[in-house]
Write an enzyme that holds these catalytic residues in place. Structure first.
Site, PDB file in Angstrom:
ATOM      1  N   HIS A 151       0.860  -1.189   0.000  1.00  0.00           N
ATOM      2  CA  HIS A 151       0.000   0.000   0.000  1.00  0.00           C
ATOM      3  C   HIS A 151       0.895   1.238   0.000  1.00  0.00           C
ATOM      4  CE1 HIS A 151      -3.734  -2.266   0.750  1.00  0.00           C
ATOM      5  NE2 HIS A 151      -2.977  -3.043   1.497  1.00  0.00           N
ATOM      6  N   LEU A 152       0.883   1.965  -1.118  1.00  0.00           N
ATOM      7  CA  LEU A 152       1.722   3.168  -1.222  1.00  0.00           C
ATOM      8  C   LEU A 152       0.961   4.440  -0.843  1.00  0.00           C
ATOM      9  CD1 LEU A 152       3.771   2.405  -4.477  1.00  0.00           C
ATOM     10  CD2 LEU A 152       4.509   2.199  -2.089  1.00  0.00           C
ATOM     11  N   ARG A 153      -0.378   4.324  -0.710  1.00  0.00           N
ATOM     12  CA  ARG A 153      -1.236   5.397  -0.162  1.00  0.00           C
ATOM     13  C   ARG A 153      -1.415   6.633  -1.041  1.00  0.00           C
ATOM     14  NH1 ARG A 153      -3.568   1.853   2.929  1.00  0.00           N
ATOM     15  NH2 ARG A 153      -2.608   1.450   4.932  1.00  0.00           N
TER      16      ARG A 153
ATOM     17  N   ASN B 148      -6.536   0.574  -3.143  1.00  0.00           N
ATOM     18  CA  ASN B 148      -7.424   1.326  -2.232  1.00  0.00           C
ATOM     19  C   ASN B 148      -6.887   2.719  -1.894  1.00  0.00           C
ATOM     20  OD1 ASN B 148      -5.338   0.275  -0.653  1.00  0.00           O
ATOM     21  ND2 ASN B 148      -6.644  -0.042   1.142  1.00  0.00           N
TER      22      ASN B 148
ATOM     23  N   HIS C 111      -9.167 -10.435  -1.189  1.00  0.00           N
ATOM     24  CA  HIS C 111      -9.059 -10.219   0.266  1.00  0.00           C
ATOM     25  C   HIS C 111     -10.223 -11.004   0.873  1.00  0.00           C
ATOM     26  CE1 HIS C 111      -8.735  -7.478   3.938  1.00  0.00           C
ATOM     27  NE2 HIS C 111      -9.919  -8.039   4.086  1.00  0.00           N
TER      28      HIS C 111
ATOM     29  N   HIS D  80      -2.867 -12.634   1.610  1.00  0.00           N
ATOM     30  CA  HIS D  80      -2.605 -12.787   3.058  1.00  0.00           C
ATOM     31  C   HIS D  80      -3.453 -13.831   3.791  1.00  0.00           C
ATOM     32  CE1 HIS D  80      -6.043 -10.100   3.090  1.00  0.00           C
ATOM     33  NE2 HIS D  80      -5.348  -9.005   2.874  1.00  0.00           N
TER      34      HIS D  80
ATOM     35  N   ASN E  86      -5.455  -6.562   9.529  1.00  0.00           N
ATOM     36  CA  ASN E  86      -6.496  -7.275   8.798  1.00  0.00           C
ATOM     37  C   ASN E  86      -5.863  -8.093   7.679  1.00  0.00           C
ATOM     38  OD1 ASN E  86      -8.519  -8.074   7.054  1.00  0.00           O
ATOM     39  ND2 ASN E  86      -9.559  -6.098   7.003  1.00  0.00           N
TER      40      ASN E  86
ATOM     41  N   ASP F   3       2.026  -6.841   2.494  1.00  0.00           N
ATOM     42  CA  ASP F   3       0.854  -6.078   2.946  1.00  0.00           C
ATOM     43  C   ASP F   3       1.303  -4.845   3.730  1.00  0.00           C
ATOM     44  OD1 ASP F   3      -1.744  -5.235   3.267  1.00  0.00           O
ATOM     45  OD2 ASP F   3      -2.318  -6.819   4.680  1.00  0.00           O
TER      46      ASP F   3
HETATM   47 ZN   LIG Z   1      -6.133  -7.160   2.520  1.00  0.00          ZN
END
Ligand SMILES: [Zn+2]
Length: 452
Positions: free
Chosen positions: A66-68, A98, A185, A238, A284, A311
């Site tokens: 996740h690089l945001r 996301n 997910h 994951h 999560n 993750d």
């Molecule tokens: Zn996930």
């Protein structure tokens, strides 16, 4: 940043995949020579790197980062996150969808792809959202993202589960046209409403709402059957429970085209860590039990689980330094992944360094269908995407001294084995002497890892 480096390097006495020592020459962006120590021809002006005892691996590839950016640049940016990735030994990452706006159109994935190219630390492969806005109601423009400059092949609503079986079926069917894959997910939403941690003895004792293993396992079971039905590729993000490993093992035995990942934290941490209500351990899927940890280690060692994926989920202090119930889910992982895999799998004798190359480079590159010479063998003529590791070093982990813009590492205060000494992206050093190398365009200066 993709221009080939004119700098050449010779790695003296290095052990490819942990085998016998050789000298390895990198020049013009490729592995130019490999030979017994002292026997290889070294180009004039090559930088000597004494690497006796150190292990050479193909550059690591993360299928789940996740690089945001865009949207949460207070947590991480493409620049800071990919710089952290290089520090962790990675040469390519897949950037999860996301973001805000969501990576659900050709325009947004191209933006992230270009930011990655400009940063130049690693190859950035944007993941496309499966549904518009991760809303779980309408399929996103999968074909347009696949055809874009970002060449998207991995699609995921990660953070949310594609729980509608009809939409999941359509997505699996759609991505076949361009050899894509849906990365699920696996979290049944109704079974996890209000869930805060693993459902079990600890959640009962400390009074937090539990997250049952079956909420993950039931989605995985459904999806492997859907993948079989439509003849498509499925990737399970994951996975975290012993039962999930069993289902993947069964599905592979049946010939279903499924791959699976485990995170470093699920290889070592358990739900016992929730007892002090420290939200750094809120994630999560949740940390599970010691029995689950043993099962995922076994699954990784025997090939049931194909890859380790970080993750990496950076969060700013205000989203983690609060009470458990209101804290965000997630942990950073890019800079500790290799050390955790060494500690849990190599130092325990369960895997070789060649196995590490398989689960952290070759398999993720293959599953993600990426190019750029990633996940390839260490061989003469191959692009020099490489990671040099000192397995005998130990590191005290401290969130604030990491390269990522966020502090939420669950390993803070712990000692982990192994240190990334150097990372090469197509022959150009992004990390040298254990510190990231800042390219200025006119030369380079080395900054300490602590600098951000
Ligand atoms: Zn996930």
């Amino acid at each position: 940043m993709s221009t080939p480096s004119t700098t050449a390097y010779v790695l003296r006495g290095v052990r490819p995949y942990g085998t016998d020592p050789v000298d390895v020459v990198l020049a013009d962006g490729v592995v130019a020579a490999i030979g017994a120590p002292g026997t290889v021809e070294v180009p004039g002006g090559a930088t000597e790197i004494p690497a006796s005892g150190q292990v050479l691996l193909p550059g690591l590839v993360d299928l789940h980062t996740h690089l945001r950016e865009p949207g949460r640049e207070d947590a991480e940016t493409v620049f800071s996150g990919t710089r952290a990735a290089a520090a962790g030994g990675f040469t390519a990452v897949h950037a999860m969808a996301n973001t805000t706006p969501t990576q659900d159109t050709a325009g947004v994935v191209e933006q992230v792809y270009r930011l990655g190219q400009e940063a130049g630390w690693v190859d950035v492969h944007p993941v496309g959202a499966v549904t518009v806005g991760l809303g779980g109601e309408r399929l996103a423009e999968l074909g347009a993202m696949a055809d874009s400059a970002a060449r998207v092949r991995v699609f995921s609503d990660d953070g949310k589960c594609v729980h509608d079986p009809v939409l999941m079926r359509r997505a699996l069917e759609y991505v076949k046209a361009f050899d894509g894959i849906v990365a699920q997910h696996a979290q049944e939403p109704r079974l996890t409403e209000g869930a805060q941690m693993n459902e079990g003895i600890v959640s009962a004792q400390i009074g937090l709402t539990g997250w049952p293993a079956v909420a993950e396992e039931s989605i995985i079971a459904r999806d492997v059957l859907l993948a079989e039905h439509v003849g498509s590729r499925l990737h399970v993000c994951h996975l975290s429970t012993a039962g999930s490993v069993e289902i993947i093992r069964w599905a592979k035995g049946r010939g279903i085209n499924v791959t699976a990942e485990v995170t470093p934290h699920h290889l070592v941490l358990t739900d016992e860590l929730a007892r002090d209500y420290d939200p750094v351990f809120k994630v999560n899927p949740p940390l599970r039990t010691a029995k689950d940890v043993e099962a995922v280690r076994e699954g990784l060692a025997d090939g049931t689980i194909d890859i380790v994926a970080t993750d990496h989920a950076p969060h700013p202090v205000e989203d983690k330094d609060c009470e458990w119930a209101s804290a965000a889910f997630g942990m950073t992982g890019l800079e500790t992944a290799l050390s955790v895999v060494q500690q849990t799998m190599v130092d325990t004798g369960r895997m070789t360094w060649a196995d590490v190359a398989r689960v952290l480079s070759e398999n993720p590159a293959r599953i993600g269908r990426i190019d750029g010479g990633q996940g390839r063998a260490i061989a003469v003529g191959e692009p020099a995407n490489l990671t040099l590791v000192d397995p005998d070093a130990t590191r005290a982990i401290d969130g604030r001294s990491q390269v990522t813009a966020s502090d939420n590492t669950p390993f803070a205060g712990m000692e982990l084995p192994g240190r990334v000494v150097a990372t090469f992206l197509r022959g150009r050093a992004t990390v040298l002497d254990g510190a990231v190398v800042e390219s200025t365009g006119t030369g380079s200066v080395t900054l300490e890892g602590a600098a951000r």
